[in-house]
Design a protein around this motif. Sequence first.
Motif, mmCIF file in Angstrom:
data_model
loop_
_atom_site.group_PDB
_atom_site.id
_atom_site.type_symbol
_atom_site.label_atom_id
_atom_site.label_comp_id
_atom_site.label_asym_id
_atom_site.label_seq_id
_atom_site.Cartn_x
_atom_site.Cartn_y
_atom_site.Cartn_z
ATOM 1 N N ALA A 312 69.863 1.672 28.038
ATOM 2 C CA ALA A 312 70.490 2.975 28.217
ATOM 3 C C ALA A 312 71.993 2.837 28.445
ATOM 4 O O ALA A 312 72.787 3.646 27.944
ATOM 5 N N VAL A 313 72.389 1.823 29.198
ATOM 6 C CA VAL A 313 73.807 1.609 29.462
ATOM 7 C C VAL A 313 74.534 1.224 28.180
ATOM 8 O O VAL A 313 75.619 1.751 27.876
ATOM 9 N N ARG A 314 73.948 0.315 27.404
ATOM 10 C CA ARG A 314 74.580 -0.098 26.149
ATOM 11 C C ARG A 314 74.718 1.078 25.181
ATOM 12 O O ARG A 314 75.747 1.245 24.534
ATOM 13 N N GLU A 315 73.677 1.902 25.106
ATOM 14 C CA GLU A 315 73.738 3.062 24.216
ATOM 15 C C GLU A 315 74.803 4.047 24.672
ATOM 16 O O GLU A 315 75.582 4.570 23.870
ATOM 17 N N ALA A 316 74.857 4.306 25.984
ATOM 18 C CA ALA A 316 75.837 5.259 26.500
ATOM 19 C C ALA A 316 77.263 4.805 26.220
ATOM 20 O O ALA A 316 78.107 5.603 25.783
ATOM 21 N N TYR A 317 77.546 3.521 26.429
ATOM 22 C CA TYR A 317 78.910 3.054 26.212
ATOM 23 C C TYR A 317 79.258 2.966 24.730
ATOM 24 O O TYR A 317 80.433 3.092 24.355
ATOM 25 N N GLU A 318 78.270 2.779 23.897
ATOM 26 C CA GLU A 318 78.536 2.853 22.466
ATOM 27 C C GLU A 318 79.024 4.252 22.097
ATOM 28 O O GLU A 318 79.985 4.418 21.337
ATOM 29 N N VAL A 319 78.374 5.266 22.673
ATOM 30 C CA VAL A 319 78.762 6.653 22.407
ATOM 31 C C VAL A 319 80.111 6.963 23.058
ATOM 32 O O VAL A 319 80.971 7.627 22.464
ATOM 33 N N ILE A 320 80.315 6.498 24.282
ATOM 34 C CA ILE A 320 81.578 6.743 24.983
ATOM 35 C C ILE A 320 82.750 6.127 24.222
ATOM 36 O O ILE A 320 83.797 6.758 24.031
ATOM 37 N N ASN A 321 82.591 4.887 23.776
ATOM 38 C CA ASN A 321 83.678 4.228 23.055
ATOM 39 C C ASN A 321 83.965 4.903 21.721
ATOM 40 O O ASN A 321 85.128 5.020 21.315
ATOM 41 N N ALA A 322 82.915 5.365 21.048
ATOM 42 C CA ALA A 322 83.134 6.100 19.797
ATOM 43 C C ALA A 322 83.900 7.387 20.068
ATOM 44 O O ALA A 322 84.794 7.774 19.309
ATOM 45 N N PHE A 323 83.571 8.050 21.167
ATOM 46 C CA PHE A 323 84.271 9.276 21.559
ATOM 47 C C PHE A 323 85.735 8.998 21.879
ATOM 48 O O PHE A 323 86.636 9.729 21.447
ATOM 49 N N LEU A 324 85.999 7.933 22.620
ATOM 50 C CA LEU A 324 87.382 7.588 22.967
ATOM 51 C C LEU A 324 88.169 7.135 21.749
ATOM 52 O O LEU A 324 89.377 7.377 21.657
ATOM 53 N N ASP A 325 87.506 6.488 20.806
ATOM 54 C CA ASP A 325 88.188 5.981 19.612
ATOM 55 C C ASP A 325 88.543 7.097 18.638
ATOM 56 O O ASP A 325 89.518 6.977 17.887
ATOM 57 N N ASP A 326 87.764 8.159 18.647
ATOM 58 C CA ASP A 326 87.886 9.188 17.616
ATOM 59 C C ASP A 326 88.754 10.331 18.099
ATOM 60 O O ASP A 326 88.283 11.340 18.595
ATOM 61 N N GLU A 327 90.058 10.202 17.950
ATOM 62 C CA GLU A 327 90.994 11.242 18.375
ATOM 63 C C GLU A 327 90.848 12.505 17.548
ATOM 64 O O GLU A 327 91.140 13.604 17.992
ATOM 65 N N ALA A 328 90.386 12.354 16.315
ATOM 66 C CA ALA A 328 90.327 13.494 15.416
ATOM 67 C C ALA A 328 88.909 14.010 15.257
ATOM 68 O O ALA A 328 88.555 14.616 14.259
ATOM 69 N N GLN A 329 88.074 13.782 16.281
ATOM 70 C CA GLN A 329 86.678 14.177 16.168
ATOM 71 C C GLN A 329 86.544 15.677 15.917
ATOM 72 O O GLN A 329 87.183 16.488 16.573
ATOM 73 N N THR A 330 85.728 16.030 14.991
ATOM 74 C CA THR A 330 85.506 17.437 14.697
ATOM 75 C C THR A 330 84.412 17.977 15.605
ATOM 76 O O THR A 330 83.707 17.230 16.268
ATOM 77 N N LYS A 331 84.279 19.285 15.617
ATOM 78 C CA LYS A 331 83.253 19.909 16.433
ATOM 79 C C LYS A 331 81.880 19.417 16.013
ATOM 80 O O LYS A 331 81.568 19.337 14.844
ATOM 81 N N ASP A 332 81.044 19.100 17.006
ATOM 82 C CA ASP A 332 79.708 18.588 16.730
ATOM 83 C C ASP A 332 78.841 19.715 16.176
ATOM 84 O O ASP A 332 78.716 20.752 16.801
ATOM 85 N N PRO A 333 78.237 19.553 15.004
ATOM 86 C CA PRO A 333 77.480 20.635 14.406
ATOM 87 C C PRO A 333 76.095 20.830 14.995
ATOM 88 O O PRO A 333 75.441 21.816 14.681
ATOM 89 N N THR A 334 75.619 19.885 15.844
ATOM 90 C CA THR A 334 74.242 20.003 16.346
ATOM 91 C C THR A 334 74.133 21.052 17.420
ATOM 92 O O THR A 334 75.100 21.395 18.075
#
Length: 334
Positions: A312-334
Amino acid sequence: MWTRGRAKRQTNNAEQRSPVNRFVRAILGLFAAPRVDMREDYEKVRRFQRQLAVPRVPTNRAVDYEVPSEAGTHHIPVRVFHPKEQTRDDVLVFFHGGGWVIGDVDSYTPTCMNMADLTGAVVVAVDYRLAPEHPFPAGLEDCYQIIRSLLDDPTPVGIENADNIVLIGDSAGANLAAVVSLQLRDEGHRGVSRQILLYPVTYWDHNADTSPFDSVREHGEGLRLTNAEVQAYFELYVPDPNGRKDWNVVPLMARDLKDQPRTLIITAELDLLRDEGEAYGQALRGADNNVHVHRVNGALHGFIALPRLARAVREAYEVINAFLDDEAQTKDPT
């Protein structure tokens, strides 16, 4: 004035549900916190947490500061954690969980060191005042003062650019982060650009008979966090029952959620707070904010404090790092 002190990419749809059979639930129940009456035993729990954490951190990786409160009545301890290898300029300002009653920078030191190392970012942990000695809004005021001070001048703790400040919290700390973001907007103060809310408390009713959320009924007994414990935390944090519906206590009650920072909400499947955290994400999205919600399947409340090798920790930080890396993230469609 900040002074040195001795302060004590793979994501899943949040709506996806995976079945939990009785055997799995029984096994998970072995990891449930001992059932205590938090109204009477909170001091014992605090001591146990500190003993369990046993923080041993090299002095060059954790530096303590004390910030005088604006009222001049106390100092707010802050601990700054430096990663083994700094790979990003972001600075994560962290508010710890514990129902506004337990937890502190000592008991959360292992979690904060993991956070720094797994993100490659500096982490600034705020040791805000706790209830019942200091009920609402004391802890919230401490958190608000620290983040406002950092946004005005981050250099005392070695931060060069306030644009890189990210609010992050878990459970009650995520609640405080969400409310602080709303308060910054209402006060006309500069806000943070991003916030990360880990299984946040956002609503006031955790009674299985009256709550609007299924997760309260599905996971409110026998696991890591129970309905009764959440109720006890609320009673200690906000003694006046009428005050518990205030949006400064439960941000899902806010009428205006516009103009909030880009937000990542991570919930735990087997957590009674799951649905209210995801509902807050939906409410933010409905107010035209940029929001991404991720549910960690099979995870219990409080999982961010597990060892870094936990799935769970590894999965969460994978998502957190992707979020921090993606400055231009678009609105989540889900």
